[in-house]
Design an enzyme around this catalytic site. Structure first.
Site, PDB file in Angstrom:
ATOM      1  N   ASN A  10      70.499  54.146 112.202  1.00 27.66           N
ATOM      2  CA  ASN A  10      69.237  54.895 112.255  1.00 27.66           C
ATOM      3  C   ASN A  10      68.551  54.554 113.566  1.00 27.66           C
ATOM      4  O   ASN A  10      68.015  53.454 113.720  1.00 27.66           O
ATOM      5  CB  ASN A  10      68.375  54.480 111.046  1.00 27.66           C
ATOM      6  CG  ASN A  10      66.989  55.091 111.070  1.00 27.66           C
ATOM      7  OD1 ASN A  10      66.708  55.976 111.875  1.00 27.66           O
ATOM      8  ND2 ASN A  10      66.120  54.607 110.186  1.00 27.66           N
ATOM      9  N   TRP A  11      68.583  55.506 114.492  1.00 27.78           N
ATOM     10  CA  TRP A  11      68.000  55.227 115.818  1.00 27.78           C
ATOM     11  C   TRP A  11      66.477  55.266 115.788  1.00 27.78           C
ATOM     12  O   TRP A  11      65.828  54.908 116.776  1.00 27.78           O
ATOM     13  CB  TRP A  11      68.502  56.256 116.835  1.00 27.78           C
ATOM     14  CG  TRP A  11      69.937  56.113 117.236  1.00 27.78           C
ATOM     15  CD1 TRP A  11      70.861  55.239 116.698  1.00 27.78           C
ATOM     16  CD2 TRP A  11      70.623  56.848 118.246  1.00 27.78           C
ATOM     17  NE1 TRP A  11      72.076  55.405 117.324  1.00 27.78           N
ATOM     18  CE2 TRP A  11      71.965  56.386 118.275  1.00 27.78           C
ATOM     19  CE3 TRP A  11      70.251  57.854 119.129  1.00 27.78           C
ATOM     20  CZ2 TRP A  11      72.919  56.906 119.154  1.00 27.78           C
ATOM     21  CZ3 TRP A  11      71.195  58.373 120.007  1.00 27.78           C
ATOM     22  CH2 TRP A  11      72.526  57.895 120.023  1.00 27.78           C
ATOM     23  N   LYS A  12      65.924  55.749 114.711  1.00 29.13           N
ATOM     24  CA  LYS A  12      64.457  55.897 114.605  1.00 29.13           C
ATOM     25  C   LYS A  12      63.924  56.683 115.819  1.00 29.13           C
ATOM     26  O   LYS A  12      64.602  57.578 116.309  1.00 29.13           O
ATOM     27  CB  LYS A  12      63.778  54.541 114.461  1.00 29.13           C
ATOM     28  CG  LYS A  12      64.394  53.718 113.327  1.00 29.13           C
ATOM     29  CD  LYS A  12      63.576  52.545 112.932  1.00 29.13           C
ATOM     30  CE  LYS A  12      64.324  51.731 111.882  1.00 29.13           C
ATOM     31  NZ  LYS A  12      63.516  50.694 111.283  1.00 29.13           N
ATOM     32  N   HIS A  96      62.760  56.846 103.550  1.00 27.93           N
ATOM     33  CA  HIS A  96      62.725  55.590 104.313  1.00 27.93           C
ATOM     34  C   HIS A  96      61.335  54.967 104.166  1.00 27.93           C
ATOM     35  O   HIS A  96      60.335  55.685 104.121  1.00 27.93           O
ATOM     36  CB  HIS A  96      63.048  55.868 105.786  1.00 27.93           C
ATOM     37  CG  HIS A  96      63.337  54.625 106.563  1.00 27.93           C
ATOM     38  ND1 HIS A  96      62.333  53.797 107.008  1.00 27.93           N
ATOM     39  CD2 HIS A  96      64.496  54.053 106.942  1.00 27.93           C
ATOM     40  CE1 HIS A  96      62.884  52.769 107.640  1.00 27.93           C
ATOM     41  NE2 HIS A  96      64.196  52.902 107.609  1.00 27.93           N
ATOM     42  N   GLU A  98      59.469  53.709 106.192  1.00 25.66           N
ATOM     43  CA  GLU A  98      58.537  54.092 107.259  1.00 25.66           C
ATOM     44  C   GLU A  98      57.956  55.484 107.021  1.00 25.66           C
ATOM     45  O   GLU A  98      56.778  55.715 107.287  1.00 25.66           O
ATOM     46  CB  GLU A  98      59.241  53.977 108.625  1.00 25.66           C
ATOM     47  CG  GLU A  98      59.433  52.502 108.995  1.00 25.66           C
ATOM     48  CD  GLU A  98      60.572  52.222 109.954  1.00 25.66           C
ATOM     49  OE1 GLU A  98      61.129  53.154 110.551  1.00 25.66           O
ATOM     50  OE2 GLU A  98      60.925  51.029 110.093  1.00 25.66           O
ATOM     51  N   GLU A 181      66.730  48.887 100.713  1.00 22.72           N
ATOM     52  CA  GLU A 181      66.084  48.389 101.920  1.00 22.72           C
ATOM     53  C   GLU A 181      64.794  47.674 101.551  1.00 22.72           C
ATOM     54  O   GLU A 181      63.739  48.308 101.424  1.00 22.72           O
ATOM     55  CB  GLU A 181      65.770  49.560 102.858  1.00 22.72           C
ATOM     56  CG  GLU A 181      66.995  50.305 103.338  1.00 22.72           C
ATOM     57  CD  GLU A 181      66.839  50.782 104.767  1.00 22.72           C
ATOM     58  OE1 GLU A 181      67.737  50.504 105.559  1.00 22.72           O
ATOM     59  OE2 GLU A 181      65.808  51.382 105.089  1.00 22.72           O
ATOM     60  N   GLY A 187      63.250  45.634 110.238  1.00 24.70           N
ATOM     61  CA  GLY A 187      62.728  45.443 111.593  1.00 24.70           C
ATOM     62  C   GLY A 187      62.003  44.119 111.775  1.00 24.70           C
ATOM     63  O   GLY A 187      61.314  43.906 112.775  1.00 24.70           O
ATOM     64  N   SER A 228      67.473  44.456 108.781  1.00 27.36           N
ATOM     65  CA  SER A 228      67.882  43.452 109.764  1.00 27.36           C
ATOM     66  C   SER A 228      69.366  43.091 109.675  1.00 27.36           C
ATOM     67  O   SER A 228      69.742  41.922 109.802  1.00 27.36           O
ATOM     68  CB  SER A 228      66.997  42.204 109.649  1.00 27.36           C
ATOM     69  OG  SER A 228      65.640  42.537 109.920  1.00 27.36           O
ATOM     70  N   GLY A 249      69.215  49.717 111.490  1.00 31.74           N
ATOM     71  CA  GLY A 249      68.205  50.225 112.405  1.00 31.74           C
ATOM     72  C   GLY A 249      68.408  49.663 113.797  1.00 31.74           C
ATOM     73  O   GLY A 249      69.237  50.129 114.579  1.00 31.74           O
ATOM     74  N   GLY A 250      67.653  48.608 114.115  1.00 30.98           N
ATOM     75  CA  GLY A 250      67.625  48.034 115.465  1.00 30.98           C
ATOM     76  C   GLY A 250      69.005  47.781 116.059  1.00 30.98           C
ATOM     77  O   GLY A 250      69.254  48.115 117.228  1.00 30.98           O
TER      78      GLY A 250
HETATM   79  C1  PEP Z   1      66.248  50.802 108.861  1.00 30.50           C
HETATM   80  O1  PEP Z   1      65.581  51.372 109.683  1.00 30.50           O
HETATM   81  O2  PEP Z   1      66.674  51.453 107.894  1.00 30.50           O
HETATM   82  C2  PEP Z   1      66.528  49.382 109.051  1.00 30.50           C
HETATM   83  C3  PEP Z   1      67.187  48.757 108.129  1.00 30.50           C
HETATM   84  O3  PEP Z   1      66.079  48.806 110.211  1.00 30.50           O
HETATM   85  P1  PEP Z   1      66.488  47.352 110.800  1.00 30.50           P
HETATM   86  O4  PEP Z   1      67.988  47.262 110.712  1.00 30.50           O
HETATM   87  O5  PEP Z   1      65.998  47.359 112.188  1.00 30.50           O
HETATM   88  O6  PEP Z   1      65.842  46.326 109.932  1.00 30.50           O
END
Ligand code: PEP
Length: 265
Positions: A10-12, A96, A98, A181, A187, A228, A249-250
């Site tokens: 997920n590039w967000k 999500h 967010e 999640e 994040g 993470s 994500g990251g």
């Molecule tokens: C996500 O955005 O779904 C996520 C899990 O982010 P991160 O890996 O950065 O915690």
């Protein structure tokens, strides 16, 4: 059990036309194409066309980060499922934390959080639209730190599943992906311990088994862990029996790291 692991990035709200193209090309070169693992990349809407082109003739699938439930109409700023199908999108993230306005570490001011207003009801409408148009939903569920500390982890997730999937026939859900999640791990660099992630992913699979006994869905639905995930912790997380891969994500913004995570799936 015949579930193929899935790792979705997920590039967000990251990357522009040139950095996004460089990222996807580098990832395509680094990822091991022989693996029996499904891989998807979910760039921002603005990069769907470019990433689609870069993924043609690879086994990597394209995903989107959100969708609106109506097909078309006066919904300024929204993107519909039929619009996503024009880019051959296979997956779409829904619910999500967010977009639900639940942030692991607050990055928006308290009085602007209402902007991120996704509810279980909108999640439900989005999933119905995606399924109708042949796109696999990645339904995100998870508890906040406050819910965890109050002993409400399972009840929070149960409500998200009950309401998010309400009224959907099990026969339509064989390609559903559910991502556990924990909001406090997204994040933040704090990963959920692998045995605890396994326990909650098992709870999610049990929910599926109880609610769709006739369809044997629990054996088909993939349950991912997200929060993470990195190359260093992915092997242990992905070796858990109820964890079928990750939503990343990251770390999906680093092609070497993301390829290593895929290799661990
Ligand atoms: C996500 O955005 O779904 C996520 C899990 O982010 P991160 O890996 O950065 O915690």
């Amino acid at each position: 059990m015949s579930r193929t692991p899935l790792v979705a990035g997920n590039w967000k709200m990251n990357q522009n036309q040139s950095t996004g193209l460089a990222l996807i090309n580098s990832f395509v070169q680094k990822v091991d194409m022989k693996q029996d693992v499904d891989v998807a990349v979910c760039p921002p809407f603005t990069l769907l066309a470019k990433v689609r082109e870069a993924l043609n003739s690879t086994h990597i699938q394209l995903g989107a980060q959100d969708v609106f439930w109506a097909d078309h109409g006066a919904f300024t700023g929204s993107i519909s499922a039929p619009m996503l199908t024009e880019f051959c999108v296979s997956f779409c993230i829904v619910g999500h934390s967010e977009t639900r306005g639940r942030f692991g570490k607050l990055e928006v001011e308290e009085d602007t959080i209402g902007y991120f207003a996704e509810t279980n009801k909108t999640v439900n409408l989005k999933i119905k639209s995606l399924l109708y148009h042949g796109i696999n939903p990645i339904l995100c569920v998870g508890e906040t730190l406050a819910e965890r500390e109050a002993g409400k982890t399972e009840s929070a997730i149960k409500t998200q599943l009950d309401e998010g999937l309400a009224g959907i026939d099990g026969a339509e859900l064989h390609t559903l992906v559910i991502a556990y999640e924990p909001v406090w791990a997204i994040g933040t660099g704090k990963t959920c311990a692998s045995d605890e992630a396994e326990r909650i992913c098992g709870f999610i699979r049990d929910w599926v088994a109880k609610n769709y006994p006739e369809d044997d869905l629990a054996n088909d639905v993939r349950v991912l862990y997200g929060g993470s995930v990195k190359a260093a912790n992915s092997k242990e997380l992905f070796s858990q029996p109820n964890i079928d891969g990750g939503l990343v994500g990251g770390a999906s913004l680093d092609p070497t790291e993301f390829a290593a995570i895929v290799a661990n799936a």
